[in-house]
Scaffold this motif. Structure first.
Motif, PDB file in Angstrom:
ATOM      1  N   GLU A  73       0.833  -1.203   0.000  1.00  0.00           N
ATOM      2  CA  GLU A  73       0.000   0.000   0.000  1.00  0.00           C
ATOM      3  C   GLU A  73       0.869   1.255   0.000  1.00  0.00           C
ATOM      4  OE1 GLU A  73      -3.049   1.979   3.141  1.00  0.00           O
ATOM      5  OE2 GLU A  73      -3.328  -0.164   2.731  1.00  0.00           O
ATOM      6  N   MET A  74       1.911   1.264   0.821  1.00  0.00           N
ATOM      7  CA  MET A  74       2.820   2.411   0.875  1.00  0.00           C
ATOM      8  C   MET A  74       3.479   2.640  -0.472  1.00  0.00           C
ATOM      9  SD  MET A  74       6.406   2.869   2.941  1.00  0.00           S
ATOM     10  CE  MET A  74       5.717   3.013   4.558  1.00  0.00           C
ATOM     11  N   LEU A  75       3.990   1.575  -1.075  1.00  0.00           N
ATOM     12  CA  LEU A  75       4.699   1.687  -2.349  1.00  0.00           C
ATOM     13  C   LEU A  75       3.783   2.147  -3.481  1.00  0.00           C
ATOM     14  CD1 LEU A  75       6.878  -1.515  -1.984  1.00  0.00           C
ATOM     15  CD2 LEU A  75       7.713   0.855  -2.000  1.00  0.00           C
ATOM     16  N   SER A  76       2.558   1.661  -3.482  1.00  0.00           N
ATOM     17  CA  SER A  76       1.640   2.069  -4.566  1.00  0.00           C
ATOM     18  C   SER A  76       1.170   3.510  -4.393  1.00  0.00           C
ATOM     19  CB  SER A  76       0.444   1.121  -4.631  1.00  0.00           C
ATOM     20  OG  SER A  76      -0.365   1.255  -3.483  1.00  0.00           O
ATOM     21  N   GLY A  77       1.260   4.053  -3.172  1.00  0.00           N
ATOM     22  CA  GLY A  77       0.828   5.415  -2.923  1.00  0.00           C
ATOM     23  C   GLY A  77       1.897   6.469  -3.117  1.00  0.00           C
ATOM     24  N   LEU A  78       3.115   6.042  -3.401  1.00  0.00           N
ATOM     25  CA  LEU A  78       4.204   7.008  -3.591  1.00  0.00           C
ATOM     26  C   LEU A  78       4.063   7.769  -4.904  1.00  0.00           C
ATOM     27  CD1 LEU A  78       7.189   4.869  -2.320  1.00  0.00           C
ATOM     28  CD2 LEU A  78       6.357   6.972  -1.286  1.00  0.00           C
ATOM     29  N   ALA A 121      10.945  -2.089  -8.909  1.00  0.00           N
ATOM     30  CA  ALA A 121      10.524  -2.316 -10.291  1.00  0.00           C
ATOM     31  C   ALA A 121       9.019  -2.220 -10.439  1.00  0.00           C
ATOM     32  CB  ALA A 121      11.020  -3.663 -10.779  1.00  0.00           C
ATOM     33  N   PRO A 122       8.555  -1.501 -11.444  1.00  0.00           N
ATOM     34  CA  PRO A 122       9.279  -0.875 -12.537  1.00  0.00           C
ATOM     35  C   PRO A 122       9.693   0.570 -12.250  1.00  0.00           C
ATOM     36  CG  PRO A 122       6.952  -0.678 -12.969  1.00  0.00           C
ATOM     37  CD  PRO A 122       7.099  -1.387 -11.635  1.00  0.00           C
ATOM     38  N   HIS A 123       9.614   1.002 -11.009  1.00  0.00           N
ATOM     39  CA  HIS A 123       9.873   2.397 -10.658  1.00  0.00           C
ATOM     40  C   HIS A 123      11.309   2.614 -10.201  1.00  0.00           C
ATOM     41  CE1 HIS A 123       5.569   3.010 -10.803  1.00  0.00           C
ATOM     42  NE2 HIS A 123       5.407   2.030  -9.940  1.00  0.00           N
TER      43      HIS A 123
END
Length: 89
Positions: free
Chosen positions: A33-38, A60-62
């Motif tokens: 959740e944290m990673l997708s909200g960045l 990945a892919p960021h």
């Protein structure tokens, strides 16, 4: 999913890297959740400043590169959390 945070620069110019395998964490849904909200796509490129750190964050892919002055809010939270896993906190 792996998160890698590298910090370079600073007064000594030493590179330090921390990483975490999110799938191996007991709270992996919180990590996801944290990673997708960045705001991955909202980072603007800044010129490096003398004696300041530069952070490279990869999941990945960021991938983003942040000057020390850009590390606040959710980016600071992510860096602290990745470091905490590596340092046993």
């Amino acid at each position: 999913m792996k998160v890698v945070v590298s910090r370079s620069g600073g007064f000594a110019g030493i590179r330090t890297t921390w990483e975490v395998q999110v799938d191996e964490q007991p709270d992996r849904s919180t990590w996801a959740e944290m990673l997708s909200g960045l705001p991955w796509d909202e980072v603007s490129e800044t010129a490096p400043q003398p004696d300041r750190y530069v952070y490279r964050i990869r999941c990945a892919p960021h991938e983003v590169v942040l000057g020390e002055q850009q590390v606040h809010g959710p980016w600071q939270e992510l860096i602290d959390r990745v470091r905490g896993v590596n340092e046993g906190h």
